[in-house]
Structure formats: structure tokens, C-alpha cells
Design a protein around this motif. Structure first.
Motif, PDB file in Angstrom:
ATOM      1  N   ALA A  86       0.826  -1.209   0.000  1.00  0.00           N
ATOM      2  CA  ALA A  86       0.000   0.000   0.000  1.00  0.00           C
ATOM      3  C   ALA A  86       0.857   1.254   0.000  1.00  0.00           C
ATOM      4  O   ALA A  86       0.466   2.283  -0.570  1.00  0.00           O
ATOM      5  CB  ALA A  86      -0.935  -0.006   1.209  1.00  0.00           C
ATOM      6  N   ALA A  87       2.011   1.195   0.647  1.00  0.00           N
ATOM      7  CA  ALA A  87       2.906   2.348   0.679  1.00  0.00           C
ATOM      8  C   ALA A  87       3.564   2.577  -0.676  1.00  0.00           C
ATOM      9  O   ALA A  87       3.887   3.711  -1.036  1.00  0.00           O
ATOM     10  CB  ALA A  87       3.971   2.143   1.753  1.00  0.00           C
ATOM     11  N   ILE A  88       3.750   1.517  -1.440  1.00  0.00           N
ATOM     12  CA  ILE A  88       4.385   1.637  -2.754  1.00  0.00           C
ATOM     13  C   ILE A  88       3.455   2.317  -3.752  1.00  0.00           C
ATOM     14  O   ILE A  88       3.874   3.212  -4.497  1.00  0.00           O
ATOM     15  CB  ILE A  88       4.800   0.247  -3.278  1.00  0.00           C
ATOM     16  CG1 ILE A  88       5.925  -0.324  -2.407  1.00  0.00           C
ATOM     17  CG2 ILE A  88       5.244   0.316  -4.735  1.00  0.00           C
ATOM     18  CD1 ILE A  88       6.270  -1.762  -2.719  1.00  0.00           C
ATOM     19  N   TYR A 265      -0.119   2.380   7.896  1.00  0.00           N
ATOM     20  CA  TYR A 265      -0.155   2.343   9.353  1.00  0.00           C
ATOM     21  C   TYR A 265      -1.535   1.949   9.876  1.00  0.00           C
ATOM     22  O   TYR A 265      -1.643   1.282  10.913  1.00  0.00           O
ATOM     23  CB  TYR A 265       0.281   3.687   9.938  1.00  0.00           C
ATOM     24  CG  TYR A 265       1.779   3.834   9.991  1.00  0.00           C
ATOM     25  CD1 TYR A 265       2.561   2.973  10.758  1.00  0.00           C
ATOM     26  CD2 TYR A 265       2.432   4.826   9.273  1.00  0.00           C
ATOM     27  CE1 TYR A 265       3.939   3.097  10.794  1.00  0.00           C
ATOM     28  CE2 TYR A 265       3.805   4.959   9.294  1.00  0.00           C
ATOM     29  CZ  TYR A 265       4.561   4.092  10.066  1.00  0.00           C
ATOM     30  OH  TYR A 265       5.934   4.207  10.098  1.00  0.00           O
ATOM     31  N   ALA A 266      -2.589   2.336   9.173  1.00  0.00           N
ATOM     32  CA  ALA A 266      -3.933   1.919   9.579  1.00  0.00           C
ATOM     33  C   ALA A 266      -4.071   0.407   9.498  1.00  0.00           C
ATOM     34  O   ALA A 266      -4.650  -0.233  10.393  1.00  0.00           O
ATOM     35  CB  ALA A 266      -4.981   2.594   8.692  1.00  0.00           C
ATOM     36  N   ILE A 267      -3.519  -0.200   8.437  1.00  0.00           N
ATOM     37  CA  ILE A 267      -3.573  -1.650   8.283  1.00  0.00           C
ATOM     38  C   ILE A 267      -2.804  -2.343   9.405  1.00  0.00           C
ATOM     39  O   ILE A 267      -3.289  -3.292  10.032  1.00  0.00           O
ATOM     40  CB  ILE A 267      -3.009  -2.075   6.916  1.00  0.00           C
ATOM     41  CG1 ILE A 267      -3.895  -1.533   5.788  1.00  0.00           C
ATOM     42  CG2 ILE A 267      -2.890  -3.595   6.824  1.00  0.00           C
ATOM     43  CD1 ILE A 267      -3.303  -1.715   4.395  1.00  0.00           C
ATOM     44  N   ILE A 268      -1.611  -1.851   9.691  1.00  0.00           N
ATOM     45  CA  ILE A 268      -0.749  -2.478  10.704  1.00  0.00           C
ATOM     46  C   ILE A 268      -1.375  -2.380  12.092  1.00  0.00           C
ATOM     47  O   ILE A 268      -1.501  -3.383  12.813  1.00  0.00           O
ATOM     48  CB  ILE A 268       0.653  -1.830  10.702  1.00  0.00           C
ATOM     49  CG1 ILE A 268       1.371  -2.140   9.388  1.00  0.00           C
ATOM     50  CG2 ILE A 268       1.487  -2.329  11.880  1.00  0.00           C
ATOM     51  CD1 ILE A 268       2.662  -1.358   9.197  1.00  0.00           C
ATOM     52  N   VAL A 269      -1.770  -1.172  12.482  1.00  0.00           N
ATOM     53  CA  VAL A 269      -2.287  -0.957  13.835  1.00  0.00           C
ATOM     54  C   VAL A 269      -3.628  -1.660  14.021  1.00  0.00           C
ATOM     55  O   VAL A 269      -3.899  -2.269  15.076  1.00  0.00           O
ATOM     56  CB  VAL A 269      -2.405   0.553  14.134  1.00  0.00           C
ATOM     57  CG1 VAL A 269      -3.019   0.774  15.521  1.00  0.00           C
ATOM     58  CG2 VAL A 269      -1.045   1.227  14.050  1.00  0.00           C
TER      59      VAL A 269
END
Length: 526
Positions: A86-88, A265-269
Motif C-alpha cells: 500500500a505504501a508503494i 499504518y492503519a492496516i498495521i495498527v
């Protein structure tokens, strides 16, 4: 907020342009609202309740506690890998877009096509399963309230399903700001429900139903006909069903502020929070269920989690908690329809679906894809009509939520390292740990995609068969057939992501170059 809007929005629009797309949707979702959306899509207690019946008969408290503990790192690996991708390239297309830019020129269009269809049917099945589950839970609450004298027919449940999904379509046809603002309320309800299970349930449970630590951590109860070892593996279906929709926030990337950072970060947290909170709920339920696991599973209430709560809270208490669970399911449906409509909007923008020219449309005033919303609803209603063929048919369709999801995840995850493309990492990256994390995620998804296709018992007969493999194979088979049809098939006209910046008709092959340039620029800016 104005400063944030002026700087971040310009950067987001510029990044999207460098990825090949013009900014058509309005960026309403702040980073915190993206996180709240991820939590709402997860619907911790409601999703856990839906998956709970798969775990408790296949090991009892041992499966509930140790099964979840074992699965948690593997599920987290999926979230971490999804966040990196998603960051890419933070686009609403997400998985099929990544499959294109990560893959070799020879296979990129075909793989993008397969992932696009797998992701589409998964999202449609997700809406269908959530809305159907909400209707079933409402009927269960009515049954409890009537002292189990009311039993809903399939037609009644289907009618309620249609009413629920139409109401969600109306909400999603409003200004997206409304959906963004609702996320705060949805998160509060989710946290209150978690507190009710983790804190209030032990406090309300009679002492004679409180289990000791030995029973919770070592009490293995196998109510299936499978051997103990395989039954324990089947209990993994609970965390699989409970922890889904990892890519949900990805599909609203084009409506998110600071998307390349906020989405990962939303996905990770959200993934980490869901795993921890659900682990706590497993522990609480295991301590409060009593030792007669068979009585809980076979309760006339029809749901083992509701039966445990009924024994602890009583009729009024369980109705109050169950009403909140129903509300959370309703909230998940709102968010899932948003996610599905954005993914379908993006795939139609690139011409991947039938009726793409009509579906690819943004309302001039609301700046929201209203046609994609109602197209998603029609597909979901059509899918759920199979419920009239019997419970196994509808269960097989809902299994697509996992098997289709894992298919759509595995291809871009693998292509990222096997496609031979030089892809610059985005602002969220795990460096040298990226490859081992991705390998763990892919192995887990491949193994569990096979496990989910096993029936509940080793000798099921025709009525008890698991038809997931038939439905999954049929959907992907039709998609592949559509791609290779002579003259009219997708291979003759589908070229992957279409460049829409400045309304040009540039060749889509330039998309991969744009991604490399964009991710390089992002890395410099961080």
C-alpha cells in the motif's frame, strides 16, 4: 485542518498523477479516520462472533486460546505485507494494480485480470456475507426475545437482507464526509463491545460456570469426527474468518489524506489491535463458558457465543450485548460497501468489468461513485439468491471471502519478489525482513486455502459436502475463460491500468515507470 488540506492534498494528488490517475474522488478521510475505518471494517467482536462457531467444537478451550495464539503471527504477516504494498502504490485499485506493476511484461495483464476478478468477487461476497450475517443475527435476537418460539424462514431472512443492503446503498450514495464522520461512533461501539466481553462477562458469570486455568489451557474437547490433530487445525478457521479485509483501507486510498503513510499504518495498527483484543475475548469466553462444551455448542439459541453470554448475562443482558453486535455488523456493512464500490470503480476505470463504461462514473456534486455503489449492491443480491438452494450453497459462496481473498493477495505478494521489476519501496518498509515476512504470509494463505475446503466431518455425504472448491474454481474458471475468448476476450483489449491524467490515451505500459518514479519521489520526501 486547512493547512493539512492544502499541503497533504496537493502531495496526494501529485502522487496519484505520477501513478497514472487524475484525482476524481474527494479526499475526505483524515489519517485517524482511515484507522477508524480499518477498525470498523474489522468489526472485532462481530467478526469474532461470526467465526467463533468454527473453533469451539474443534478443540474447545485449547483451540480457542492456543489456536488463536498460533495463528496470530501468520495473520500479522499478511497485514505487514499488505501495508508495504500500500505504501508503494496507494490507489483504489490496489491488488490488481500491484499485480500489474510487479509482474513481468509477458504475464502482467493476465495476472492483473485474474486478481481483479478474484478481488471483485471477494468484495461482493464480503458484502453478501456481512449483510446476510446481520439479517441472521437480527432473526436470532428476535428468537431469543420470543423465548425461542420464533423461527425465521429463508424468505424472511432474504427480505431482511435486501432491506439492510439497500439502506447501506443509500448511506453510501450520500456525501462521503458522512461515512468518514460515522467512523468515530463505530469505533466507540467496537471498544465498548470488547469491554463487555473481556471485562463485564467475567464479572457477571456465576461462580459455578467459571473455569480454572487447567481447563482453559489444557482442556481439549473435540466434538467433530476428525482426529484431534486435524480438528485443532480446523479451529484455525475462527481467526481466519475473524481477521479479514486486510486490504479494506487500500481501496479508499484515493479519498485518504497522506495516503502513502496513513493507509499502511492503519492496516498495521488495526490488524495488531484486532489480534490482541480477540485473543483477550477468547481467554474471557474460555474462562466463562463452563466445562460442558457440548451444551454450549448444541444450545437451542443456535450460536455458542450467544449461549455463553446468555448463561452469564441472562436474557435481557444478552439481548443488550447482541443488539450492539448487530449494530457493529451493520456498521461493517456500510464500510464494506464503501470498499467494494471503490474497488469496482477502479477496475471499471481500467475497463476490467462488463458495463465498465457505465459504472465508471463520479457524481458531479458528491464526488462519489454512486453507480459503482448500486452495481455492487445488485451483484451482492444476485449472489445471495443462491441461499434458496440450501445452507451449504450459501456457505460455499461465503467461503469465497477467504479463498478469493487469499488468491487475490498471494499473486501480487509473490510477484513483488518474482516479477523481476525494480520497485522502489514506499515510506513504510521493513527492509531486509520484507522477503521473509512475505514468504510466511504466502505459505500461510496457500495452506489455509486448502484447509478451508475440507468438510466439517470426514464422511459428510452430499448434504454435508463443502462446495467451496466448486464455487471458487467456477468463478476463477469463468474469469479466465472470459480473458481467452477469441476476438472478444480480455486479452484482446485489457491492457492493465489506464493512464487518465490529462485525459490522455497514453500506453498503459508507462504505468510501471510512473510507479518507480513516484515511489522514488516519496522516499526522498520522507
Amino acid at each position: 485542518m486547512a493547512d493539512l488540506g492544502s499541503s497533504k492534498l496537493d502531495k496526494d494528488a501529485a502522487l496519484l498523477a505520477r501513478l497514472g490517475y487524475k484525482q476524481e474522488l474527494r479526499r475526505y478521510f483524515s489519517p485517524f479516520e482511515i484507522f477508524c475505518t480499518a477498525i470498523s471494517l474489522l468489526g472485532i467482536v462481530a467478526s469474532f462472533a461470526a467465526g467463533f462457531p468454527f473453533g469451539i467444537p474443534n478443540g474447545g478451550p485449547v483451540a480457542m486460546f492456543w489456536g488463536w495464539t498460533f495463528c496470530a503471527p501468520f495473520l500479522m504477516s499478511i497485514g505487514l505485507t499488505m501495508a508495504e504494498c500500500a505504501a508503494i502504490a496507494p490507489t483504489s485499485g490496489g491488488l490488481y494494480y500491484w499485480s500489474y506493476i510487479f509482474s513481468t511484461p509477458k504475464w502482467r495483464c493476465f495476472l492483473s485480470w485474474v486478481v481483479g476478478y478474484a478481488n471483485t468477487i471477494t468484495n461482493v461476497a464480503s458484502i453478501a456475507s456481512i449483510e446476510w450475517g446481520c439479517a441472521v443475527q437480527i432473526m436470532a435476537a428476535i428468537s431469543i426475545g420470543s423465548d425461542l418460539t420464533f423461527e425465521a424462514t429463508n424468505a424472511q431472512t432474504f427480505g431482511l437482507f435486501c432491506a439492510i443492503i439497500v439502506s447501506h446503498a443509500i448511506i453510501n450514495s450520500l456525501n462521503p464526509r458522512v461515512i468518514a464522520n460515522l467512523q468515530y461512533f463505530f469505533v466507540v461501539i467496537n471498544l465498548l463491545l470488547c469491554a463487555a466481553v473481556i471485562i463485564a462477562l467475567p464479572a457477571a458469570t456465576p461462580k459455578n460456570l467459571i473455569n480454572n486455568a487447567e481447563f482453559v489451557f489444557t482442556g481439549f474437547v473435540n466434538l467433530s469426527e476428525w482426529p484431534n490433530g486435524f480438528a485443532f487445525i480446523l479451529s484455525f478457521l475462527t481467526p481466519m474468518w475473524s481477521m479479514g479485509c486486510f486490504e479494506g483501507p487500500v481501496h479508499i486510498s484515493e479519498e485518504a489524506i497522506n495516503a502513502s503513510v496513513a493507509i499502511p499504518y492503519a492496516i498495521i495498527v488495526a490488524t495488531a489491535s484486532g489480534l490482541i483484543l480477540a485473543w483477550g475475548m477468547n481467554l474471557s469466553l474460555a474462562f466463562c463458558m463452563g466445562t460442558d462444551v457440548a451444551a454450549v455448542v448444541e444450545s437451542p439459541i443456535g450460536h455458542p457465543m450467544a449461549a455463553i453470554m446468555f448463561n452469564s448475562f441472562g436474557k435481557k443482558g444478552v439481548l443488550a450485548v447482541w443488539s450492539m453486535i448487530i449494530f457493529v455488523l451493520y456498521a461493517i456493512g456500510v464500510g464494506q460497501l464503501t470498499v467494494c464500490s471503490r474497488q469496482i470503480f477502479a477496475f471499471c476505470r481500467d475497463g476490467g468489468l462488463p458495463l465498465s463504461r457505465w459504472v465508471y462514473h463520479v457524481h458531479s456534486k458528491l464526488r462519489t461513485p454512486v453507480r459503482a455503489v448500486w452495481f455492487s449492491v445488485l451483484l451482492s443480491i444476485a449472489l445471495v439468491t443462491i441461499s434458496f438452494a440450501g445452507p451449504n450453497a450459501i456457505n460455499a459462496v461465503f467461503s469465497l471471502v477467504v479463498t478469493g481473498q487469499y488468491t487475490a493477495y498471494t499473486i501480487p505478494f509473490a510477484a513483488r519478489f518474482l516479477g523481476g521489476q525494480e520497485i522502489v519501496n514506499g515510506p513504510v518498509s521493513f527492509g531486509k525482513f520484507s522477503l521473509p515476512i512475505t514468504i510466511v504470509a504466502i505459505i500461510w494463505m496457500c495452506v489455509m486455502s486448502v484447509i478451508i475446503m475440507f468438510p466439517a466431518n470426514p464422511a459428510p455425504g452430499v448434504s454435508g459436502m463443502n462446495y467451496t472448491v466448486v464455487v471458487q474454481g467456477g468463478v476463477l474458471g469463468l474469469a479466465i475463460l472470459y480473458y481467452f475468448i477469441p476476438r472478444y476476450g480480455g486479452r484482446h483489449w485489457f491492457k492493465g491500468p489506464v493512464v487518465t491524467v490529462n485525459n490522455t490515451d497514453a500506453e498503459s505500459d508507462s504505468t510501471s515507470e510512473k510507479v518507480q518514479d513516484a515511489t522514488a519521489d516519496m522516499s526522498k520526501e520522507q
